[in-house]
Write a protein that holds these residues in place. Structure first.
Motif, PDB file in Angstrom:
ATOM      1  N   THR A 237       0.850  -1.190   0.000  1.00 22.86           N
ATOM      2  CA  THR A 237       0.000   0.000   0.000  1.00 22.86           C
ATOM      3  C   THR A 237       0.884   1.239   0.000  1.00 22.86           C
ATOM      4  O   THR A 237       1.845   1.318   0.772  1.00 22.86           O
ATOM      5  N   LYS A 238       0.561   2.187  -0.886  1.00 29.21           N
ATOM      6  CA  LYS A 238       1.308   3.443  -0.957  1.00 29.21           C
ATOM      7  C   LYS A 238       0.321   4.595  -0.930  1.00 29.21           C
ATOM      8  O   LYS A 238      -0.759   4.503  -1.499  1.00 29.21           O
ATOM      9  N   THR A 239       0.711   5.692  -0.276  1.00 27.46           N
ATOM     10  CA  THR A 239      -0.058   6.932  -0.341  1.00 27.46           C
ATOM     11  C   THR A 239       0.848   7.977  -0.963  1.00 27.46           C
ATOM     12  O   THR A 239       1.951   8.228  -0.473  1.00 27.46           O
ATOM     13  N   HIS A 240       0.404   8.572  -2.060  1.00 29.07           N
ATOM     14  CA  HIS A 240       1.198   9.557  -2.785  1.00 29.07           C
ATOM     15  C   HIS A 240       1.001  10.950  -2.190  1.00 29.07           C
ATOM     16  O   HIS A 240       0.037  11.196  -1.467  1.00 29.07           O
ATOM     17  N   ALA A 241       1.888  11.866  -2.522  1.00 23.62           N
ATOM     18  CA  ALA A 241       1.845  13.232  -1.991  1.00 23.62           C
ATOM     19  C   ALA A 241       0.532  13.944  -2.321  1.00 23.62           C
ATOM     20  O   ALA A 241       0.065  14.785  -1.544  1.00 23.62           O
ATOM     21  N   ASP A 242      -0.087  13.596  -3.460  1.00 22.88           N
ATOM     22  CA  ASP A 242      -1.336  14.246  -3.855  1.00 22.88           C
ATOM     23  C   ASP A 242      -2.566  13.622  -3.187  1.00 22.88           C
ATOM     24  O   ASP A 242      -3.690  13.996  -3.464  1.00 22.88           O
ATOM     25  N   GLY A 243      -2.338  12.646  -2.284  1.00 24.41           N
ATOM     26  CA  GLY A 243      -3.438  12.025  -1.565  1.00 24.41           C
ATOM     27  C   GLY A 243      -3.966  10.754  -2.199  1.00 24.41           C
ATOM     28  O   GLY A 243      -4.817  10.065  -1.628  1.00 24.41           O
ATOM     29  N   MET A 244      -3.485  10.417  -3.392  1.00 25.55           N
ATOM     30  CA  MET A 244      -3.928   9.191  -4.048  1.00 25.55           C
ATOM     31  C   MET A 244      -3.363   7.977  -3.317  1.00 25.55           C
ATOM     32  O   MET A 244      -2.213   7.994  -2.879  1.00 25.55           O
ATOM     33  N   THR A 245      -4.209   6.963  -3.144  1.00 23.55           N
ATOM     34  CA  THR A 245      -3.737   5.717  -2.530  1.00 23.55           C
ATOM     35  C   THR A 245      -3.657   4.633  -3.595  1.00 23.55           C
ATOM     36  O   THR A 245      -4.453   4.600  -4.534  1.00 23.55           O
TER      37      THR A 245
ATOM     38  N   ASP B  85      -8.265   8.233  -5.965  1.00 25.07           N
ATOM     39  CA  ASP B  85      -7.809   9.608  -5.789  1.00 25.07           C
ATOM     40  C   ASP B  85      -8.628  10.295  -4.694  1.00 25.07           C
ATOM     41  O   ASP B  85      -9.571   9.728  -4.160  1.00 25.07           O
ATOM     42  N   VAL B  86      -8.263  11.524  -4.371  1.00 21.93           N
ATOM     43  CA  VAL B  86      -8.890  12.238  -3.257  1.00 21.93           C
ATOM     44  C   VAL B  86     -10.364  12.548  -3.509  1.00 21.93           C
ATOM     45  O   VAL B  86     -11.128  12.763  -2.580  1.00 21.93           O
ATOM     46  N   ARG B  87     -10.803  12.548  -4.781  1.00 17.43           N
ATOM     47  CA  ARG B  87     -12.212  12.802  -5.105  1.00 17.43           C
ATOM     48  C   ARG B  87     -13.064  11.536  -4.986  1.00 17.43           C
ATOM     49  O   ARG B  87     -14.271  11.594  -5.093  1.00 17.43           O
ATOM     50  N   GLY B  88     -12.404  10.379  -4.845  1.00 20.31           N
ATOM     51  CA  GLY B  88     -13.150   9.129  -4.736  1.00 20.31           C
ATOM     52  C   GLY B  88     -13.215   8.329  -6.015  1.00 20.31           C
ATOM     53  O   GLY B  88     -13.873   7.288  -6.074  1.00 20.31           O
ATOM     54  N   MET B  89     -12.544   8.786  -7.073  1.00 20.01           N
ATOM     55  CA  MET B  89     -12.509   8.019  -8.322  1.00 20.01           C
ATOM     56  C   MET B  89     -11.566   6.837  -8.138  1.00 20.01           C
ATOM     57  O   MET B  89     -10.474   6.994  -7.588  1.00 20.01           O
TER      58      MET B  89
ATOM     59  N   VAL C  13     -16.861   9.651  -9.743  1.00 20.94           N
ATOM     60  CA  VAL C  13     -17.588  10.117  -8.554  1.00 20.94           C
ATOM     61  C   VAL C  13     -19.099  10.211  -8.788  1.00 20.94           C
ATOM     62  O   VAL C  13     -19.868  10.251  -7.841  1.00 20.94           O
ATOM     63  N   ARG C  14     -19.547  10.203 -10.055  1.00 23.67           N
ATOM     64  CA  ARG C  14     -20.980  10.247 -10.352  1.00 23.67           C
ATOM     65  C   ARG C  14     -21.592   8.848 -10.412  1.00 23.67           C
ATOM     66  O   ARG C  14     -22.776   8.705 -10.641  1.00 23.67           O
ATOM     67  N   GLY C  15     -20.758   7.814 -10.290  1.00 22.83           N
ATOM     68  CA  GLY C  15     -21.275   6.453 -10.301  1.00 22.83           C
ATOM     69  C   GLY C  15     -21.192   5.752 -11.638  1.00 22.83           C
ATOM     70  O   GLY C  15     -21.659   4.624 -11.779  1.00 22.83           O
TER      71      GLY C  15
END
Length: 111
Positions: free
Chosen positions: A11-19, A36-40, A59-61
């Protein structure tokens, strides 16, 4: 997992918040999920025979799943947030011809 097989999880977490989470199985199969941080999310599974499957969810499904086969054929299914869906298949023939078909959830075809 079957008896005698194993898996490694990274598991990695990037500086931009992406996991990013990667699972590698002892049979050569791997699965990577990025969020990503938006949930995509984007999940890619790679099989030992060269087949791969990638699913993207926005994020819209809306969800799009693409399966790529070793012979170059790929099939993409898109499911929209309104419930409609369609599947596109692209096949490359030995003579260089490319064939593409689309089938909608209502049964409609386009070639």
């Amino acid at each position: 997992l079957s008896s005698g097989s194993s898996a490694t999880v990274t598991t990695k977490t990037h500086a931009d918040g992406m996991t990013e989470k990667t699972i590698r199985f002892s049979d050569g199969t791997s699965m990577k999920t990025e969020t990503d941080v938006r949930g995509m999310t984007e999940t890619t599974i790679q099989f030992p025979d060269g087949t791969s499957m990638k699913t993207e969810t926005d994020v819209r499904g809306m969800t799009e799943t693409t399966i790529q086969f070793p012979d170059g054929t790929h099939k993409t299914t898109t499911r929209r947030s309104d419930g409609t869906s369609y599947t596109s298949t692209t096949k490359r023939h030995a003579n260089g011809m490319t064939e593409k078909t689309t089938q909608w959830s209502d049964g409609t075809f386009s070639i």
